[in-house]
Design a protein around this motif. Structure first.
Motif, PDB file in Angstrom:
ATOM      1  N   ALA A  30       0.815  -1.222   0.000  1.00  6.86           N
ATOM      2  CA  ALA A  30       0.000   0.000   0.000  1.00  6.86           C
ATOM      3  C   ALA A  30       0.845   1.268   0.000  1.00  6.86           C
ATOM      4  O   ALA A  30       0.316   2.366  -0.191  1.00  6.86           O
ATOM      5  CB  ALA A  30      -0.919   0.002   1.214  1.00  6.86           C
ATOM      6  N   LEU A  38      -5.540   2.551  -3.970  1.00  7.73           N
ATOM      7  CA  LEU A  38      -5.767   1.575  -2.902  1.00  7.73           C
ATOM      8  C   LEU A  38      -7.051   0.784  -3.129  1.00  7.73           C
ATOM      9  O   LEU A  38      -7.136  -0.379  -2.760  1.00  7.73           O
ATOM     10  CB  LEU A  38      -5.847   2.267  -1.542  1.00  7.73           C
ATOM     11  N   ALA A  50      -6.024  -2.287  -0.548  1.00  6.76           N
ATOM     12  CA  ALA A  50      -6.604  -1.935   0.762  1.00  6.76           C
ATOM     13  C   ALA A  50      -7.544  -3.020   1.257  1.00  6.76           C
ATOM     14  O   ALA A  50      -7.563  -3.337   2.455  1.00  6.76           O
ATOM     15  CB  ALA A  50      -7.324  -0.602   0.680  1.00  6.76           C
ATOM     16  N   LEU A  91      -6.430   4.767   4.608  1.00  6.36           N
ATOM     17  CA  LEU A  91      -5.397   3.759   4.812  1.00  6.36           C
ATOM     18  C   LEU A  91      -4.860   3.831   6.242  1.00  6.36           C
ATOM     19  O   LEU A  91      -4.635   2.803   6.869  1.00  6.36           O
ATOM     20  CB  LEU A  91      -4.259   3.927   3.807  1.00  6.36           C
TER      21      LEU A  91
END
Length: 190
Positions: A30, A38, A50, A91
């Motif tokens: 990531a 993501l 993600a 994230l």
């Protein structure tokens, strides 16, 4: 964290170290991605970087709840939700959750301290053996290493499809390794 697992003191330390390494390499997939990247699902599957991180965090959290003997409500929508990053998620939120899960896993394993600790097998799902009643804590940790490594491979392929980045250049960028003739740290495309 280096590209190799540090020397280990014993079996428990080794299992926890290898699980930590797999978590770290998954997190690296990531590194440097935009929210859109993501969430991207560039392959034939619905998997995203993600979503894979979320899934691994959720899976580990669920297994350790089972190890601790905690009841887990059945949530039929959780599986799908845990494979995608929601519009209102970041994230940083996902990685913070994964960090809390990792800390809980390590604390639980150290507190139990017995890799032969029995963990009941859920016989309600078809993929678990019907002729056994217990996993060991050792088995659970090996399963989590396997699960995380498998999904890290998926995330590697997705990441490379999104922007061409691969594991060691990402690690070099994240850790500030110097460029060499044979390894250049990843840099975002301009």
């Amino acid at each position: 964290m280096p590209g190799q697992v540090r020397p280990v003191a014993d079996e428990q330390d080794g299992l926890l170290a290898y699980l930590a390494q797999m978590r770290y390499v998954l997190r690296l997939t990531a590194f440097g991605l935009t929210p859109e990247q993501l969430r991207a699902t560039p392959s034939a599957s619905a998997l995203s970087v993600a979503g894979l991180v979320k899934h691994c965090a959720s899976t580990e959290e669920g297994w350790l709840a089972t190890v601790r003997g905690e009841a887990q409500p059945i949530d039929y929508g959780a599986y799908e939700r845990n494979f995608r990053m929601a519009d209102d998620e970041t994230l940083d939120q996902i990685l913070s959750w994964y960090d809390r899960v990792a800390e809980s896993t390590e604390r639980t394993v150290r507190e139990i301290g017995d890799l032969d600790h029995q963990v009941p097998i859920d016989h309600s799902v078809p993929w678990n053996p019907k002729d056994e009643d217990f996993w060991s804590l050792r088995w659970v940790l090996l399963h989590l290493i396997q699960e995380t490594a498998r999904h890290t491979g998926h995330a590697d392929v997705i990441r490379e499809t999104v922007d061409g980045a691969t594991a060691y250049p990402l690690m070099a960028a994240a850790e500030g390794w110097p460029a060499t003739d044979w390894l250049k740290p990843w840099t975002p495309a301009r």
